[in-house]
Design a protein around this motif. Structure first.
Motif, PDB file in Angstrom:
ATOM      1  N   PRO A  61      -3.399  -3.035  -9.224  1.00  0.00           N
ATOM      2  CA  PRO A  61      -2.828  -3.526  -7.878  1.00  0.00           C
ATOM      3  C   PRO A  61      -3.388  -3.008  -6.526  1.00  0.00           C
ATOM      4  CG  PRO A  61      -1.074  -2.874  -9.258  1.00  0.00           C
ATOM      5  CD  PRO A  61      -2.621  -2.275 -10.109  1.00  0.00           C
ATOM      6  N   ALA A  62      -3.720  -3.890  -5.651  1.00  0.00           N
ATOM      7  CA  ALA A  62      -4.308  -3.688  -4.456  1.00  0.00           C
ATOM      8  C   ALA A  62      -3.432  -2.593  -3.838  1.00  0.00           C
ATOM      9  CB  ALA A  62      -4.304  -4.844  -3.525  1.00  0.00           C
ATOM     10  N   PHE A  63      -2.210  -2.632  -3.666  1.00  0.00           N
ATOM     11  CA  PHE A  63      -1.358  -1.902  -3.081  1.00  0.00           C
ATOM     12  C   PHE A  63      -0.184  -1.264  -3.930  1.00  0.00           C
ATOM     13  CE2 PHE A  63      -1.893  -5.271   0.400  1.00  0.00           C
ATOM     14  CZ  PHE A  63      -2.845  -4.691   1.052  1.00  0.00           C
ATOM     15  N   ALA A  64      -0.129   0.259  -3.585  1.00  0.00           N
ATOM     16  CA  ALA A  64       0.627   1.051  -4.491  1.00  0.00           C
ATOM     17  C   ALA A  64       2.046   1.531  -3.921  1.00  0.00           C
ATOM     18  CB  ALA A  64      -0.389   2.333  -5.236  1.00  0.00           C
ATOM     19  N   ALA A  65       2.058   1.216  -2.627  1.00  0.00           N
ATOM     20  CA  ALA A  65       3.192   1.855  -1.877  1.00  0.00           C
ATOM     21  C   ALA A  65       3.734   0.754  -0.754  1.00  0.00           C
ATOM     22  CB  ALA A  65       2.723   3.208  -1.146  1.00  0.00           C
ATOM     23  N   LEU A  66       4.761   1.033  -0.105  1.00  0.00           N
ATOM     24  CA  LEU A  66       5.389  -0.067   0.579  1.00  0.00           C
ATOM     25  C   LEU A  66       5.641   0.837   1.998  1.00  0.00           C
ATOM     26  CD1 LEU A  66       8.061  -1.901  -1.301  1.00  0.00           C
ATOM     27  CD2 LEU A  66       5.621  -2.857  -0.572  1.00  0.00           C
ATOM     28  N   PRO A  67       5.750   0.263   3.160  1.00  0.00           N
ATOM     29  CA  PRO A  67       5.788   0.996   4.533  1.00  0.00           C
ATOM     30  C   PRO A  67       7.476   0.984   4.501  1.00  0.00           C
ATOM     31  CG  PRO A  67       5.416  -1.303   4.962  1.00  0.00           C
ATOM     32  CD  PRO A  67       5.102  -1.124   3.511  1.00  0.00           C
ATOM     33  N   ASP A  68       7.913   1.944   5.352  1.00  0.00           N
ATOM     34  CA  ASP A  68       9.277   2.125   5.911  1.00  0.00           C
ATOM     35  C   ASP A  68       9.613   0.688   6.229  1.00  0.00           C
ATOM     36  OD1 ASP A  68      11.707   2.409   6.707  1.00  0.00           O
ATOM     37  OD2 ASP A  68      11.516   4.781   7.184  1.00  0.00           O
ATOM     38  N   SER A 236       1.356  -3.835   8.115  1.00  0.00           N
ATOM     39  CA  SER A 236       2.164  -2.403   8.192  1.00  0.00           C
ATOM     40  C   SER A 236       1.859  -2.143   6.531  1.00  0.00           C
ATOM     41  CB  SER A 236       3.492  -2.450   8.272  1.00  0.00           C
ATOM     42  OG  SER A 236       3.737  -2.352   9.935  1.00  0.00           O
ATOM     43  N   VAL A 237       1.920  -3.013   5.582  1.00  0.00           N
ATOM     44  CA  VAL A 237       1.595  -3.013   4.190  1.00  0.00           C
ATOM     45  C   VAL A 237       0.037  -2.114   4.054  1.00  0.00           C
ATOM     46  CG1 VAL A 237       1.145  -3.832   1.862  1.00  0.00           C
ATOM     47  CG2 VAL A 237       3.064  -4.724   3.605  1.00  0.00           C
ATOM     48  N   GLY A 238      -0.898  -2.556   4.664  1.00  0.00           N
ATOM     49  CA  GLY A 238      -2.127  -2.063   4.780  1.00  0.00           C
ATOM     50  C   GLY A 238      -2.270  -0.794   5.146  1.00  0.00           C
ATOM     51  N   ALA A 239      -1.500  -0.454   6.308  1.00  0.00           N
ATOM     52  CA  ALA A 239      -1.318   0.726   6.935  1.00  0.00           C
ATOM     53  C   ALA A 239      -0.807   1.629   5.962  1.00  0.00           C
ATOM     54  CB  ALA A 239      -0.739   0.780   8.392  1.00  0.00           C
ATOM     55  N   ALA A 240       0.138   1.566   5.175  1.00  0.00           N
ATOM     56  CA  ALA A 240       0.970   2.339   4.476  1.00  0.00           C
ATOM     57  C   ALA A 240       0.255   2.774   3.232  1.00  0.00           C
ATOM     58  CB  ALA A 240       2.302   1.677   3.993  1.00  0.00           C
ATOM     59  N   ASN A 241      -1.128   2.103   2.943  1.00  0.00           N
ATOM     60  CA  ASN A 241      -1.613   2.299   1.819  1.00  0.00           C
ATOM     61  C   ASN A 241      -3.124   3.113   2.011  1.00  0.00           C
ATOM     62  OD1 ASN A 241      -0.462   1.165  -0.847  1.00  0.00           O
ATOM     63  ND2 ASN A 241       0.183  -0.167   0.815  1.00  0.00           N
ATOM     64  N   LYS A 242      -3.267   3.120   3.320  1.00  0.00           N
ATOM     65  CA  LYS A 242      -4.577   3.929   3.606  1.00  0.00           C
ATOM     66  C   LYS A 242      -4.560   5.379   3.355  1.00  0.00           C
ATOM     67  CE  LYS A 242      -5.762   1.231   7.581  1.00  0.00           C
ATOM     68  NZ  LYS A 242      -6.168   1.014   9.105  1.00  0.00           N
ATOM     69  N   ALA A 243      -5.617   6.068   3.240  1.00  0.00           N
ATOM     70  CA  ALA A 243      -5.641   7.335   2.894  1.00  0.00           C
ATOM     71  C   ALA A 243      -5.243   8.086   4.174  1.00  0.00           C
ATOM     72  CB  ALA A 243      -7.259   7.861   2.790  1.00  0.00           C
ATOM     73  N   PRO A 244      -4.579   9.439   3.981  1.00  0.00           N
ATOM     74  CA  PRO A 244      -4.064  10.281   5.117  1.00  0.00           C
ATOM     75  C   PRO A 244      -5.007  10.255   6.392  1.00  0.00           C
ATOM     76  CG  PRO A 244      -3.572  11.221   3.111  1.00  0.00           C
ATOM     77  CD  PRO A 244      -4.429  10.128   2.631  1.00  0.00           C
TER      78      PRO A 244
END
Length: 254
Positions: A61-68, A236-244
């Protein structure tokens, strides 16, 4: 004496013949059995071949997390879409799951004295899908969910003359659905934008109404504001899945 010796020799010779034949017979049978066993062993070994089963490799999956979802839209965006929001921080259900499903909503009543009031309601939801052997790749599952979301918007209970249109430059695919719903004698102008970015489906619902004699909201403006907010929610989805380290360099919603 000579005759007796000759007779004894013939008797001994005859007695020896059955023994030789018996040995020969056993030797012959043994050869057949060993040959038969050899053929069986050879046949069984040649038929025992491996039968590997091919298995499809599922995509990662491209994205593993969701933004708030309550922080996915910047404060100025909330101020524009929901003037006089009761709670600018938004209201989120307890069922929110940071990895699979999450949503947040805002509502507000902008009063203008004798001119009436403008009511606005906004809801943002995310649905992330994983790759599963029994269900398929994450992106394909998200495509199916996206289609279901569009159909659900078109068949909203009480929706009058719903119109669906494709929206460009929002995620991988997006559709807007506009319609009117009458509530308590007032026309509520609704806009739903459903978008997909990789394996995440974003749904933004936005509606407004003029109350107490106020003019009806401009439906075209509601639609444009909803599309702009959806684009922001997708980013925001892309931003939530970036490295810290990447997140610290990205501008944060205000």
């Amino acid at each position: 004496m000579h005759r007796s010796a000759s007779r004894l020799t013939r008797v001994l010779a005859c007695a020896a013949v059955p023994v030789i034949l018996t040995v020969a017979g056993c030797s012959s049978d043994s050869g057949k059995e060993s040959g038969s066993n050899g053929e069986k062993k050879s046949g069984s070994s040649s038929s025992a071949k491996p039968n590997p089963k091919s298995s499809k490799t599922l995509e990662k999956p491209a994205f593993a997390a969701l933004p708030d979802p309550c922080k996915a839209l910047a404060t100025p965006t909330i101020d524009t879409l929901v003037p006089e929001a009761k709670d600018k921080a938004g209201s989120a259900p307890k069922s929110n799951d940071a990895t699979t499903r999450a949503s947040c909503s805002w509502n507000g009543l902008d009063e203008d004295g004798l001119k009436g009031s403008q009511y606005r309601w906004l809801s943002l939801s995310y649905h992330r899908l994983d790759s599963e052997a029994s269900l398929g790749d994450a992106s394909k599952r998200a495509e199916a969910q996206y289609t279901k979301g569009v159909e659900a918007a078109k068949t909203t209970e009480g929706a009058q003359d719903p119109k669906a249109e494709p929206v460009g430059e929002v995620g991988d695919q997006a559709t807007s659905v506009v319609y009117v719903v009458k509530k308590e004698g007032n026309d509520h102008y609704n806009t739903t934008v459903v978008a997909r970015t990789q394996n995440v489906v974003v749904t933004l619902d936005y509606n407004g109404a003029g109350l107490e004699g106020a003019a009806a909201p401009d439906h075209a403006k509601l639609l444009q504001d909803a599309i702009s907010a959806t684009k922001e929610a997708v980013a925001s989805v892309g931003a939530a899945n970036k490295a810290p380290a990447e997140q610290s360099q990205s501008p944060q919603p205000q």
